[in-house]
Design a protein around this motif. Sequence first.
Motif: not given
Length: 175
Positions: A6-8, A122-128
């Motif tokens: 799960v990614i976002s 909520n996976p959190g943001s992978i980039s920000q």
Amino acid sequence: MTRWLVISDNHGDRDILVSLKAALKPDTIFHCGDSEMTADDPWFKDAYVVQGNMDFDSQLPLVQTPTVDGCKVLLTHGHYDEVHWDLTKLKLHADQEQADLVFFGHTHELAAQEAGGHVFVNPGSISQPRGEYRQLGGTCALITVTPTAWVVQYYTRDAQPVPDLKFTFTRNQKG
């Protein structure tokens, strides 16, 4: 036993998606939006993906509700459910869809909790990333699905598990 990524909120950082898919080797992928990629991107092949508020390809659906491995999932970005305020609207949406699990993004803050018969991830943001865990530099969640539980383990951008961010939720046994 299967593994779900799960990614976002990668916000155009396609390389991190490629890297994590290769490193974590999930059976199923859920992307919670704000990829800033097109719906026909090859990375989305065989993945469940939704449109976030920063995605402008109208071919991306706003919501998906697949049943995977016997689990009903509500996949959404969360902006229409006002997740910045609280999970009230999202919980009502989950009730309506009779979802076991709810995957959402938008806030850029990771979260895993059970409420009202649903597990919210909520996976959190992978980039920000934002919030308490922003120093990790970005997170995603890998969920191990067993007949009796969902084990949510958060990972960093370099595919390393975060030891303090592992949560186990008991599956509701439907008879």
